[in-house]
Design a protein around this motif. Structure first.
Motif, PDB file in Angstrom:
ATOM      1  N   GLY A  35     -47.667  16.119 -44.351  1.00 55.14           N
ATOM      2  CA  GLY A  35     -47.836  16.815 -43.087  1.00 55.14           C
ATOM      3  C   GLY A  35     -46.785  16.391 -42.089  1.00 55.14           C
ATOM      4  N   LYS A  36     -47.070  16.622 -40.815  1.00 53.59           N
ATOM      5  CA  LYS A  36     -46.106  16.254 -39.777  1.00 53.59           C
ATOM      6  C   LYS A  36     -46.829  15.814 -38.510  1.00 53.59           C
ATOM      7  N   MET A  37     -46.091  15.148 -37.672  1.00 55.64           N
ATOM      8  CA  MET A  37     -46.627  14.688 -36.401  1.00 55.64           C
ATOM      9  C   MET A  37     -46.661  15.852 -35.420  1.00 55.64           C
ATOM     10  N   VAL A  38     -47.778  15.952 -34.702  1.00 56.03           N
ATOM     11  CA  VAL A  38     -47.929  16.913 -33.619  1.00 56.03           C
ATOM     12  C   VAL A  38     -48.384  16.095 -32.421  1.00 56.03           C
ATOM     13  N   GLY A  39     -47.452  15.785 -31.558  1.00 54.06           N
ATOM     14  CA  GLY A  39     -47.744  14.884 -30.444  1.00 54.06           C
ATOM     15  C   GLY A  39     -47.970  13.479 -30.974  1.00 54.06           C
ATOM     16  N   GLU A  40     -49.116  12.900 -30.655  1.00 54.29           N
ATOM     17  CA  GLU A  40     -49.455  11.552 -31.108  1.00 54.29           C
ATOM     18  C   GLU A  40     -50.338  11.556 -32.351  1.00 54.29           C
ATOM     19  N   GLU A  41     -50.672  12.744 -32.856  1.00 54.81           N
ATOM     20  CA  GLU A  41     -51.545  12.858 -34.027  1.00 54.81           C
ATOM     21  C   GLU A  41     -50.777  13.423 -35.214  1.00 54.81           C
ATOM     22  N   PHE A  42     -51.255  13.093 -36.409  1.00 52.73           N
ATOM     23  CA  PHE A  42     -50.634  13.568 -37.634  1.00 52.73           C
ATOM     24  C   PHE A  42     -51.439  14.746 -38.158  1.00 52.73           C
ATOM     25  N   LEU A  43     -50.791  15.877 -38.361  1.00 50.83           N
ATOM     26  CA  LEU A  43     -51.436  17.061 -38.906  1.00 50.83           C
ATOM     27  C   LEU A  43     -51.160  17.100 -40.405  1.00 50.83           C
ATOM     28  N   ALA A  44     -52.186  16.805 -41.202  1.00 50.01           N
ATOM     29  CA  ALA A  44     -52.045  16.722 -42.655  1.00 50.01           C
ATOM     30  C   ALA A  44     -52.472  18.021 -43.312  1.00 50.01           C
ATOM     31  N   TYR A  75     -42.115   7.352 -49.069  1.00 47.12           N
ATOM     32  CA  TYR A  75     -43.148   7.468 -48.053  1.00 47.12           C
ATOM     33  C   TYR A  75     -42.581   7.074 -46.698  1.00 47.12           C
ATOM     34  N   ARG A  76     -42.968   7.801 -45.692  1.00 44.96           N
ATOM     35  CA  ARG A  76     -42.519   7.544 -44.319  1.00 44.96           C
ATOM     36  C   ARG A  76     -43.631   6.844 -43.547  1.00 44.96           C
ATOM     37  N   SER A  77     -43.280   6.326 -42.394  1.00 45.53           N
ATOM     38  CA  SER A  77     -44.266   5.749 -41.487  1.00 45.53           C
ATOM     39  C   SER A  77     -44.538   6.765 -40.376  1.00 45.53           C
ATOM     40  N   PHE A  78     -45.526   6.474 -39.536  1.00 42.96           N
ATOM     41  CA  PHE A  78     -45.803   7.361 -38.407  1.00 42.96           C
ATOM     42  C   PHE A  78     -44.584   7.450 -37.488  1.00 42.96           C
ATOM     43  N   ALA A  79     -43.896   6.330 -37.296  1.00 42.47           N
ATOM     44  CA  ALA A  79     -42.718   6.321 -36.423  1.00 42.47           C
ATOM     45  C   ALA A  79     -41.624   7.226 -36.979  1.00 42.47           C
ATOM     46  N   GLU A  80     -41.376   7.153 -38.279  1.00 40.88           N
ATOM     47  CA  GLU A  80     -40.366   8.017 -38.893  1.00 40.88           C
ATOM     48  C   GLU A  80     -40.795   9.476 -38.850  1.00 40.88           C
ATOM     49  N   ALA A  81     -42.078   9.733 -39.045  1.00 40.04           N
ATOM     50  CA  ALA A  81     -42.585  11.104 -38.993  1.00 40.04           C
ATOM     51  C   ALA A  81     -42.401  11.693 -37.597  1.00 40.04           C
ATOM     52  N   SER A  82     -42.508  10.865 -36.561  1.00 37.83           N
ATOM     53  CA  SER A  82     -42.329  11.334 -35.185  1.00 37.83           C
ATOM     54  C   SER A  82     -40.902  11.771 -34.916  1.00 37.83           C
ATOM     55  N   THR A  83     -39.956  11.085 -35.524  1.00 38.96           N
ATOM     56  CA  THR A  83     -38.554  11.392 -35.254  1.00 38.96           C
ATOM     57  C   THR A  83     -38.023  12.542 -36.086  1.00 38.96           C
ATOM     58  N   THR A  84     -38.583  12.783 -37.266  1.00 39.36           N
ATOM     59  CA  THR A  84     -38.046  13.847 -38.114  1.00 39.36           C
ATOM     60  C   THR A  84     -38.461  15.234 -37.662  1.00 39.36           C
ATOM     61  N   GLY A  85     -39.706  15.388 -37.242  1.00 36.26           N
ATOM     62  CA  GLY A  85     -40.188  16.699 -36.829  1.00 36.26           C
ATOM     63  C   GLY A  85     -40.441  17.658 -37.982  1.00 36.26           C
ATOM     64  N   THR A  86     -40.259  17.171 -39.210  1.00 32.18           N
ATOM     65  CA  THR A  86     -40.502  18.005 -40.384  1.00 32.18           C
ATOM     66  C   THR A  86     -41.638  17.404 -41.201  1.00 32.18           C
ATOM     67  N   SER A  87     -42.001  18.094 -42.251  1.00 37.40           N
ATOM     68  CA  SER A  87     -43.082  17.627 -43.110  1.00 37.40           C
ATOM     69  C   SER A  87     -42.635  16.403 -43.911  1.00 37.40           C
ATOM     70  N   VAL A  88     -43.492  15.382 -43.938  1.00 38.60           N
ATOM     71  CA  VAL A  88     -43.205  14.139 -44.642  1.00 38.60           C
ATOM     72  C   VAL A  88     -44.442  13.718 -45.433  1.00 38.60           C
ATOM     73  N   LYS A  89     -44.246  12.724 -46.285  1.00 36.30           N
ATOM     74  CA  LYS A  89     -45.371  12.090 -46.975  1.00 36.30           C
ATOM     75  C   LYS A  89     -45.494  10.681 -46.432  1.00 36.30           C
ATOM     76  N   LEU A  90     -46.720  10.275 -46.170  1.00 41.01           N
ATOM     77  CA  LEU A  90     -46.936   8.893 -45.747  1.00 41.01           C
ATOM     78  C   LEU A  90     -48.164   8.350 -46.438  1.00 41.01           C
ATOM     79  N   VAL A  91     -48.183   7.026 -46.562  1.00 42.29           N
ATOM     80  CA  VAL A  91     -49.282   6.359 -47.243  1.00 42.29           C
ATOM     81  C   VAL A  91     -49.893   5.349 -46.289  1.00 42.29           C
ATOM     82  N   GLY A  92     -51.193   5.179 -46.399  1.00 39.61           N
ATOM     83  CA  GLY A  92     -51.868   4.221 -45.540  1.00 39.61           C
ATOM     84  C   GLY A  92     -53.288   3.989 -46.009  1.00 39.61           C
ATOM     85  N   THR A  93     -54.030   3.280 -45.167  1.00 37.72           N
ATOM     86  CA  THR A  93     -55.425   2.973 -45.472  1.00 37.72           C
ATOM     87  C   THR A  93     -56.311   3.498 -44.347  1.00 37.72           C
ATOM     88  N   LEU A  94     -57.520   3.837 -44.716  1.00 40.78           N
ATOM     89  CA  LEU A  94     -58.491   4.338 -43.764  1.00 40.78           C
ATOM     90  C   LEU A  94     -58.909   3.227 -42.805  1.00 40.78           C
TER      91      LEU A  94
END
Length: 133
Positions: free
Chosen positions: A100-109, A30-49
Motif C-alpha cells: 500500500g502507500k502512505m496517506v498523510g500519517e496513516e498507511f492505506l493497505a 521491504y520499506r519502512s513507514f518513513a520510506e513509504a512517506s517519501t516515495t508516495g507510491t505503493s510499497v511493501k512493508l513488514v512489521g508486527t501488530l
C-alpha cells in the motif's frame, strides 16, 4: 543455419528475458513507514501488530475497512487502514506484510500477508529440551 534453429533460439532468448523482467518486479525490499512517506507510491512493508492499541472493524458499517496499528522494523508505529475484511486469526500473527502507500500519517493497505506461529513450535522446543538432557 536452419530457420527453425534461429526461431527456437529467439524463443529461448525471449523466454529468458520475460522471466528475468517479471521476477525483477516481484522481488522488492521491504520499506519502512518513513520510506513509504517519501516515495508516495505503493510499497511493501513488514512489521508486527501493536496489540495494546485498538483495532477497529465494523462489518455492518463498512465490511471492507479494518484499522489497526503496526510497528515497522525501525520501531515506528502507525495506524493502518486495510481495504479488506479483518483476516481470521489476525491477532495471532507473528509478522505482517502489507502492500500500500502512505496517506498523510496513516498507511492505506490494499493487500496483506500474515505469518502465523507454527503449530509445531511447541513440539520443536520440547524435542530440543529432551535431546539436550
Amino acid at each position: 543455419m536452419k530457420k527453425s534453429y534461429i526461431l527456437a533460439l529467439l524463443m529461448v532468448i525471449g523466454a529468458v528475458c520475460l522471466v528475468y523482467f517479471s521476477s525483477d518486479q516481484e522481488v522488492a525490499r521491504y520499506r519502512s513507514f518513513a520510506e513509504a512517506s517519501t516515495t508516495g507510491t505503493s510499497v511493501k512493508l513488514v512489521g508486527t501488530l501493536v496489540k495494546d492499541k485498538p483495532m477497529d472493524y465494523n462489518p455492518l458499517e463498512n465490511p471492507d475497512l479494518f484499522s489497526f496499528y503496526l510497528k515497522d522494523e525501525q520501531g515506528t508505529e502507525r495506524r493502518v487502514n486495510l481495504t479488506q475484511a479483518k483476516p481470521q486469526d489476525f491477532e495471532m500473527s507473528e509478522s505482517i506484510v502489507l502492500s500500500g502507500k502512505m496517506v498523510g500519517e496513516e498507511f492505506l493497505a490494499t493487500d496483506i500477508q500474515m505469518k502465523c506461529p507454527s503449530k509445531y513450535k511447541d513440539e520443536e522446543s520440547m524435542i530440543k529440551e529432551l535431546t539436550e538432557s
